[in-house]
Design an enzyme around this catalytic site. Sequence first.
Site, PDB file in Angstrom:
ATOM      1  N   HIS A 144      22.558 106.594  70.292  1.00  0.00           N
ATOM      2  CA  HIS A 144      21.206 106.084  70.049  1.00  0.00           C
ATOM      3  C   HIS A 144      20.239 106.588  71.106  1.00  0.00           C
ATOM      4  O   HIS A 144      20.222 106.107  72.237  1.00  0.00           O
ATOM      5  CB  HIS A 144      21.244 104.545  70.025  1.00  0.00           C
ATOM      6  CG  HIS A 144      19.940 103.921  69.662  1.00  0.00           C
ATOM      7  ND1 HIS A 144      19.503 102.738  70.199  1.00  0.00           N
ATOM      8  CD2 HIS A 144      18.955 104.325  68.816  1.00  0.00           C
ATOM      9  CE1 HIS A 144      18.322 102.436  69.692  1.00  0.00           C
ATOM     10  NE2 HIS A 144      17.964 103.382  68.849  1.00  0.00           N
ATOM     11  N   ASN A 194      17.193  96.821  72.217  1.00  0.00           N
ATOM     12  CA  ASN A 194      16.422  96.107  71.191  1.00  0.00           C
ATOM     13  C   ASN A 194      16.765  94.621  71.130  1.00  0.00           C
ATOM     14  O   ASN A 194      16.038  93.841  70.537  1.00  0.00           O
ATOM     15  CB  ASN A 194      16.603  96.758  69.817  1.00  0.00           C
ATOM     16  CG  ASN A 194      15.683  97.962  69.668  1.00  0.00           C
ATOM     17  OD1 ASN A 194      14.662  98.049  70.347  1.00  0.00           O
ATOM     18  ND2 ASN A 194      16.044  98.890  68.808  1.00  0.00           N
TER      19      ASN A 194
END
Length: 505
Positions: A144, A194
């Site tokens: 990611h 996140n």
Amino acid sequence: MTALNINARIAVIGAGAMGAGIAQVAAQAGHTVLLLDNRPGAAAQAIEGIGRQLGKRVDNGKLAAGSRTATLARLLAVEAIEALADCELVIEAIVENLEVKRALLRQLEEICGERCILASNTSSLSITSIAAQLNHPQRVLGLHFFNPAPVMALVEIVSGLASDPALAACLYDTAKAWGKKPVHTRSTPGFIVNRVARPYYAESLRLLQEGTADCPTLDALMRDAGGFAMGAFELTDLIGHDVNYAVTCSVFDAYYGDTRFLPSLIQKELVDAGRLGRKSGHGFYSYAEGAVRPQPITFNSEQPVETCVIEGDLGVANALIPRLREHQMEVIQRDGQGLLRVGDAVLALSDGRMACQRAKEDGLRNLILLDLAFDYSKASRIAISYAAGIEPSALEQGVALLQRAGFTISVLSDSPALAVLRTVAMLANEAADAVLQGVASAADIDLAMRAGVNYPQGPLAWADAIGLEHVLNVLENLQASYGEERYRPSLLLRQRVAEGRTFHD
Ligand code: NAI
């Protein structure tokens, strides 16, 4: 296992913002990179775009012309998935849709060799789900990157239930060899960044909703006292409220409605109104031509003050003492309960109670609460709050003292744990729960928050610096004030306090 050999061919599927950036990073590191997109011509266009970007860097003297030529020579646009047969790593950065990603990986299983690692750049889907139903789910991992991939240092290496730890180690070393700062995380909703960053937005939104202060004041406090690059309102205006709100909703849903991740009605209303932030010309602020940015509210005092008395230990705010002395304040120190007295005013670092409550419980008249600063010796602004009924002259004296030390002062209405302290306590609490649940190590979470979202300090190291007992106290008082689960302290925080350890011991 070590990093992939530099001769390993790499493929990136999806030539959008992320795919193009990732392809550039791998090619700059020396790999041959095949770029594939299902829109005809998109891969070639993306490579042309990379060429233009690198060209600007050459023009600015930041990159040698030869490096640009060599990087571009290593980037190959391909139009058929069969061309990826001899790649050792395929990174997909296609549309964020589970079924589409699964279908792509099924196709790749047919085409690529058994040793090829299949990585996904997904920011919200479960790696475990993406890998399910494949013949070799152990070779599927998350890789990611953050946007823009060539600039942002952080890469989360995400392991699903079946992912092979040796391949996670290989991707970690490979990302490092590419000049990135990798961290390991388990595939849980939001991964590290996140998830742990949610309170940064949530607490400012809540303070706004409760009328504690306005957007420019809260943003200025997060920047000038908290040391963050941007306040939550200017940052979400930049990210886009549709995107930021969707991430919050997805994390909230994924954790079965845990109120810690509760989305904000204020942000929903902006989305409903189409006020998506900078990209639509209006969010919390207006970006129309000629729009004037509202200024933070500042409180000024004209009172002269010369002497103050510090009783006991101010905790993390002790750094105020040399600052006051540098500004020619006479500072008398004696034993006591962590209070700073000036004239008729009593100042104290917030412990999470409202000023009205603490004044009553501790029998303190004219109490002024101080917010947290990332660095009290350098912060240019600080928030205070006070209980109703404070004598105006005492308030003036308290403000004058802080002004004398060079602070600009913003007054918040009386709410628990003010702004920066409340936000940092909640960031640390979320990070602690992530450690407790085995999502990632304390060191990796701190690194992720610094490298991924530019926090001035990792939340766990920050909590260590504040003192874990104080952070626990703040959270318990927040929870008691609101009577909400949202502020429940992490078990790990309680354990560390009971054991007398920090998060990094
Ligand atoms: P984008 O929409 O800019 O690009 C996606 C590209 O994939 C498009 O060019 C599209 O034509 C292509 N594509 C779609 N389906 C395909 C398929 N089946 N086969 C081949 N190509 C296909 O999207 P973006 O922003 O680059 O995001 C890509 C992935 O990266 C998503 O999973 C997203 O969640 C993730 N991500 C996005 C970040 C961001 O800030 N935009 C940050 C980190 C991750």
